[in-house]
Scaffold this motif. Structure first.
Motif, PDB file in Angstrom:
ATOM      1  N   UNK A 374       0.825  -1.203   0.000  1.00 30.46           N
ATOM      2  CA  UNK A 374       0.000   0.000   0.000  1.00 30.46           C
ATOM      3  C   UNK A 374       0.860   1.254   0.000  1.00 30.46           C
ATOM      4  N   UNK A 375       1.961   1.209   0.746  1.00 28.30           N
ATOM      5  CA  UNK A 375       2.872   2.350   0.764  1.00 28.30           C
ATOM      6  C   UNK A 375       3.455   2.620  -0.613  1.00 28.30           C
ATOM      7  N   UNK A 376       3.830   1.566  -1.312  1.00 30.62           N
ATOM      8  CA  UNK A 376       4.372   1.732  -2.653  1.00 30.62           C
ATOM      9  C   UNK A 376       3.327   2.293  -3.604  1.00 30.62           C
ATOM     10  N   UNK A 377       2.122   1.776  -3.522  1.00 34.71           N
ATOM     11  CA  UNK A 377       1.053   2.268  -4.387  1.00 34.71           C
ATOM     12  C   UNK A 377       0.772   3.746  -4.127  1.00 34.71           C
ATOM     13  N   UNK A 378       0.839   4.148  -2.861  1.00 36.64           N
ATOM     14  CA  UNK A 378       0.599   5.549  -2.521  1.00 36.64           C
ATOM     15  C   UNK A 378       1.698   6.455  -3.073  1.00 36.64           C
ATOM     16  N   UNK A 379       2.943   6.026  -2.948  1.00 39.19           N
ATOM     17  CA  UNK A 379       4.055   6.827  -3.469  1.00 39.19           C
ATOM     18  C   UNK A 379       3.930   7.016  -4.976  1.00 39.19           C
ATOM     19  N   UNK A 384       4.338  14.557  -5.849  1.00 41.31           N
ATOM     20  CA  UNK A 384       5.299  15.327  -5.042  1.00 41.31           C
ATOM     21  C   UNK A 384       6.109  14.437  -4.092  1.00 41.31           C
ATOM     22  N   UNK A 385       5.454  13.416  -3.536  1.00 40.96           N
ATOM     23  CA  UNK A 385       6.163  12.498  -2.645  1.00 40.96           C
ATOM     24  C   UNK A 385       7.198  11.699  -3.429  1.00 40.96           C
ATOM     25  N   UNK A 386       6.811  11.238  -4.599  1.00 40.59           N
ATOM     26  CA  UNK A 386       7.736  10.462  -5.424  1.00 40.59           C
ATOM     27  C   UNK A 386       8.923  11.318  -5.863  1.00 40.59           C
ATOM     28  N   UNK A 392      15.914  12.670  -2.792  1.00 35.41           N
ATOM     29  CA  UNK A 392      16.654  12.080  -1.676  1.00 35.41           C
ATOM     30  C   UNK A 392      17.650  11.043  -2.194  1.00 35.41           C
ATOM     31  N   UNK A 393      17.220  10.231  -3.130  1.00 36.11           N
ATOM     32  CA  UNK A 393      18.110   9.224  -3.711  1.00 36.11           C
ATOM     33  C   UNK A 393      19.284   9.859  -4.433  1.00 36.11           C
ATOM     34  N   UNK A 394      19.034  10.960  -5.134  1.00 39.61           N
ATOM     35  CA  UNK A 394      20.079  11.577  -5.953  1.00 39.61           C
ATOM     36  C   UNK A 394      21.045  12.429  -5.152  1.00 39.61           C
TER      37      UNK A 394
END
Length: 398
Positions: A374-379, A384-386, A392-394
């Motif tokens: 569910x967390x993945x689906x929401x992201x 904006x969250x994605x 953050x990754x970069x």
């Protein structure tokens, strides 16, 4: 007294891996009058270019290597997309029919960047860094020195510096330890956790590889990732429970069969797998980066689970921020206090995130997999969250 002019600063860098060499090169450029000495146990003549270990660099790390003139794009595979998914069953049946298989796709084009990062071998990172450092030392032998072939056996704190013993004791204003090693070989730090997980690593060949796409798949045993390489190959990182290891007793053909059942259909058919090496996984981190005039960065400060592939990137950010702090302050002791505060959010956010994800695969709680799905689906649907996750990754926490 903590004040040391950058024209007289003497800096010892212990460890000539990617983090230590990047730090030394960046310090040589940003602190043009400081004396910098690099120590390492391996002989300078030892060829490191053929080390095949696969590493993923974020865009921020690529930019830092470009800054120190040690980036060789022809040896790297750009990461243009990261696809994260979870092996079924991921969601309750009703939600599964509504949402489909949960996944997150992060694409460079959506973030208006040329790439999210790059994949290349350890040797392809270290060899140009070492060549650049040796060349810098030849240009300025009076202030840039190399002490290879003799391990540092002791660091002794002094009133306003540190004594580095590598056969001959030398005094420095500041020593930076950047040699970390792997979890199983490290002395335990103040924050340590054995995940009882094993990483199996090697390469696979794909029948229809999509250039520049990295895949991560969450399974009931742990995460498994494919990092894009050239020629239809991908670096494999396969994490499993050490106490119930489903990989150890399989031969290469059986491993190939299992891998073909694990990934998202988009990956396609895996046609070959190399012999795999394995190592144990754990968290091993210092609560503080500094102790007197000694600083620990990279794996010497925090060894993380590879679930997010961010350990080296975090170490390179440690190096960059340390040199930037030194360039802005002649007071070394005050600078070290500010560095601890400055690096805290980035360090602890990454430590907490990787620790949570790593331990989540050991929880046998009803609904744990569904919650992750569910967390993945929401992201995926919350742009904006994605995008924040991609940044953050970069670049880490800024």
């Amino acid at each position: 007294m903590g004040t040391v002019s950058t024209s007289t600063l003497s800096l010892a860098v212990v460890g000539a891996g990617p983090v230590g060499l990047t730090l030394a090169l960046h310090a040589a450029r940003a602190l043009p009058h400081a004396r910098v000495t690099v120590f390492d146990a391996r002989p300078l003549a030892q060829d490191v270019s053929g080390d095949p270990r696969t590493l993923a660099l974020s865009l921020g790390s690529v930019q830092l290597l470009q800054r120190v003139n040690a980036w060789q794009p022809e040896r790297a595979q750009r990461i243009l997309e990261v696809h994260v998914s979870q092996q079924p069953p991921s969601l309750p049946a009703v939600l599964g029919r509504l949402l489909g298989e949960p996944e997150v796709r992060i694409r460079a084009i959506d973030e208006a960047v040329p790439m999210l990062g790059a994949v290349l071998s350890y040797g392809a990172i270290v060899a140009p860094l070492q060549a650049a450092w040796v060349a810098a030392g030849e240009r300025e032998p009076q202030r840039l020195a190399t002490r290879f072939g003799t391990p540092v056996t002791a660091l002794k704190p002094l009133a306003s510096g540190v004594e580095v013993d590598a056969g001959i004791a030398e005094r420095f204003d500041l020593a930076v330890v950047a040699e970390g090693g792997v979890f199983s070989e490290q002395a335990r730090k103040s924050l340590s956790r054995d995940y009882r997980q094993t990483a199996w690593v090697g390469t696979v060949t794909l029948a229809d590889a999509k250039p520049g796409v990295a895949y991560e798949r969450f399974t009931r045993h742990g995460p498994v990732a494919l990092l894009p390489l050239n020629d239809g190959r991908a670096g494999l990182v396969w994490c499993v429970d050490s106490d119930d290891d489903p990989v150890a007793e399989l031969d290469d053909a059986q491993r190939l069969t299992v891998l073909n059942t694990m990934f998202h259909a988009e990956v396609g058919r895996i046609v070959d797998v190399s012999p795999l090496k394995h190592f144990p996984l754990g968290l091993n981190a210092e609560r503080t980066l500094t102790e007197g005039r000694t600083v620990r960065i990279g794996n010497a400060a925090q060894t993380l689970h590879p679930v997010a592939g961010q350990g080296l990137n975090l170490g390179l950010r440690d190096a960059f921020e340390l040199v930037r702090a030194l360039s802005h302050s002649p007071d070394v002791d005050a600078m070290l206090r500010r560095l601890e505060w400055k690096r805290g959010p980035d360090r602890w956010a990454m430590i907490a995130a990787t620790d949570f994800l790593a331990r989540s695969f050991t929880w046998h709680l009803p609904g744990a997999g569904a919650a992750r799905g569910l967390g993945m689906a929401a992201v995926q649907v919350m742009k904006p969250v994605k995008s924040a996750l991609a940044r953050q990754m970069m670049f880490g926490s800024r």
